[in-house]
Structures are given as C-alpha cells and as structure tokens.
Scaffold this motif. Structure first.
Motif, mmCIF file in Angstrom:
data_model
loop_
_atom_site.group_PDB
_atom_site.id
_atom_site.type_symbol
_atom_site.label_atom_id
_atom_site.label_comp_id
_atom_site.label_asym_id
_atom_site.label_seq_id
_atom_site.Cartn_x
_atom_site.Cartn_y
_atom_site.Cartn_z
ATOM 1 N N ARG A 149 9.061 -5.472 -14.999
ATOM 2 C CA ARG A 149 8.115 -4.759 -15.863
ATOM 3 C C ARG A 149 7.895 -3.345 -15.354
ATOM 4 N N MET A 150 7.633 -2.438 -16.280
ATOM 5 C CA MET A 150 7.364 -1.054 -15.927
ATOM 6 C C MET A 150 5.901 -0.911 -15.519
ATOM 7 N N ARG A 151 5.673 -0.297 -14.372
ATOM 8 C CA ARG A 151 4.326 -0.086 -13.849
ATOM 9 C C ARG A 151 4.174 1.366 -13.405
ATOM 10 N N PRO A 152 3.007 1.958 -13.597
ATOM 11 C CA PRO A 152 2.772 3.291 -13.045
ATOM 12 C C PRO A 152 2.533 3.179 -11.545
ATOM 13 N N ALA A 153 2.951 4.195 -10.809
ATOM 14 C CA ALA A 153 2.750 4.200 -9.358
ATOM 15 C C ALA A 153 2.627 5.639 -8.877
ATOM 16 N N ASN A 154 1.850 5.810 -7.826
ATOM 17 C CA ASN A 154 1.721 7.099 -7.149
ATOM 18 C C ASN A 154 2.293 6.921 -5.759
ATOM 19 N N ILE A 155 3.261 7.764 -5.409
ATOM 20 C CA ILE A 155 3.939 7.603 -4.129
ATOM 21 C C ILE A 155 3.977 8.911 -3.344
ATOM 22 N N TYR A 156 4.101 8.762 -2.041
ATOM 23 C CA TYR A 156 4.373 9.871 -1.124
ATOM 24 C C TYR A 156 5.723 9.556 -0.505
ATOM 25 N N VAL A 157 6.703 10.427 -0.672
ATOM 26 C CA VAL A 157 8.049 10.188 -0.171
ATOM 27 C C VAL A 157 8.173 10.710 1.255
ATOM 28 N N TYR A 158 8.490 9.790 2.180
ATOM 29 C CA TYR A 158 8.691 10.167 3.572
ATOM 30 C C TYR A 158 10.139 10.561 3.844
ATOM 31 N N LYS A 159 11.072 9.708 3.411
ATOM 32 C CA LYS A 159 12.478 9.902 3.779
ATOM 33 C C LYS A 159 13.382 9.460 2.635
ATOM 34 N N LEU A 160 14.439 10.232 2.399
ATOM 35 C CA LEU A 160 15.440 9.907 1.389
ATOM 36 C C LEU A 160 16.715 9.439 2.081
ATOM 37 N N HIS A 161 17.232 8.303 1.657
ATOM 38 C CA HIS A 161 18.516 7.785 2.130
ATOM 39 C C HIS A 161 19.463 7.752 0.940
ATOM 40 N N ASP A 162 20.696 7.350 1.144
ATOM 41 C CA ASP A 162 21.683 7.373 0.060
ATOM 42 C C ASP A 162 21.316 6.473 -1.115
ATOM 43 N N ASP A 163 20.843 5.251 -0.852
ATOM 44 C CA ASP A 163 20.571 4.282 -1.917
ATOM 45 C C ASP A 163 19.090 4.010 -2.160
ATOM 46 N N PHE A 164 18.231 4.464 -1.271
ATOM 47 C CA PHE A 164 16.808 4.155 -1.375
ATOM 48 C C PHE A 164 15.992 5.242 -0.699
ATOM 49 N N MET A 165 14.679 5.191 -0.923
ATOM 50 C CA MET A 165 13.755 6.111 -0.255
ATOM 51 C C MET A 165 12.640 5.298 0.393
ATOM 52 N N ILE A 166 12.052 5.863 1.437
ATOM 53 C CA ILE A 166 10.924 5.250 2.129
ATOM 54 C C ILE A 166 9.680 5.964 1.629
ATOM 55 N N VAL A 167 8.742 5.182 1.068
ATOM 56 C CA VAL A 167 7.551 5.761 0.446
ATOM 57 C C VAL A 167 6.299 5.009 0.882
ATOM 58 N N ARG A 168 5.169 5.646 0.626
ATOM 59 C CA ARG A 168 3.861 5.001 0.752
ATOM 60 C C ARG A 168 3.210 5.109 -0.616
ATOM 61 N N PHE A 169 2.715 3.987 -1.134
ATOM 62 C CA PHE A 169 1.985 4.011 -2.397
ATOM 63 C C PHE A 169 0.598 4.559 -2.115
ATOM 64 N N THR A 170 0.268 5.707 -2.684
ATOM 65 C CA THR A 170 -1.001 6.359 -2.380
ATOM 66 C C THR A 170 -2.181 5.702 -3.072
ATOM 67 N N ASP A 171 -1.919 4.852 -4.051
ATOM 68 C CA ASP A 171 -3.001 4.180 -4.759
ATOM 69 C C ASP A 171 -3.142 2.714 -4.338
ATOM 70 N N LYS A 172 -2.451 2.318 -3.270
ATOM 71 C CA LYS A 172 -2.507 0.943 -2.766
ATOM 72 C C LYS A 172 -2.709 0.982 -1.260
ATOM 73 N N SER A 173 -2.191 -0.023 -0.572
ATOM 74 C CA SER A 173 -2.326 -0.103 0.884
ATOM 75 C C SER A 173 -1.507 0.987 1.570
ATOM 76 N N GLY A 174 -1.685 1.129 2.859
ATOM 77 C CA GLY A 174 -0.981 2.140 3.627
ATOM 78 C C GLY A 174 0.386 1.711 4.113
ATOM 79 N N MET A 175 0.937 0.644 3.571
ATOM 80 C CA MET A 175 2.240 0.159 4.016
ATOM 81 C C MET A 175 3.359 1.071 3.538
#
Length: 101
Positions: A22-48
């Motif tokens: 399902r499509m969901r809205p999300a707010n993210i902070y991008v830490y690192k970009l890799h070839d197939d994925f990115m490492i992010v923190r959801f700013t509207d959820k937990s700090g994981m």
C-alpha cells in the motif's frame, strides 16, 4: 526512483510502499545512498534507521535541504553497505551539533 533522485543529508516527504504494497506518506531524512538502497530515518516516527530500496519510493512530494550545522550525525560504520546486508532496520542514536548533543 533511483539513486539520482536523492541526496544525502536531505529531508524528503515521499510516497512509499509499505510491507503490504500500500502507498503511505512518509517523511524521511537521508543519511547515506548506496547502489540499491538508502539509509534513512523516518522523521515522523521512531528514531530507528531503516534500509529503504529506491523501488519502494513512488513519488517525491517535497525536498528540504538541511544546513550543515543542523545535520544529524551517525558513525560511518553504521551506514556502510556491509552493515546493512542482513538488516532492514537498526536502533541508533543520532545527534546534531545544533541541539547540543
């Protein structure tokens, strides 16, 4: 979407496919970009930290540049592709010099 659509240390409002497709809205902070994925923190959820494949993002709604003094810092080893081979999320403390941590 692909790696060229994103920048490190930037906030985004996006449309993201959840685990059920399902499509969901999300707010993210991008830490690192890799070839197939990115490492992010959801700013509207937990700090994981989360591993988000570029294919799961269907639309970028808003892009917000983050000033260098307001960027969140996480040790580089936690953002390496090798660390994320067998993970989809990780609890990690991040800090910003601006907030005195």
């Amino acid at each position: 979407m692909n790696k060229r659509n994103f920048q490190e240390n930037t906030r985004y409002a996006i449309a993201l496919k959840d685990e059920n497709g399902r499509m969901r809205p999300a707010n993210i902070y991008v830490y690192k970009l890799h070839d197939d994925f990115m490492i992010v923190r959801f700013t509207d959820k937990s700090g994981m930290l989360h591993k988000v494949p570029y294919g799961d993002v269907t639309k970028i709604v808003k892009t917000i540049e983050v000033a260098p003094e307001a960027r969140f810092m996480v040790p580089d080893i936690l953002l390496s592709a090798k660390t994320w081979q067998s993970r989809t999320s990780m609890q990690a403390y991040s800090s910003s010099p601006r907030v005195g941590k």
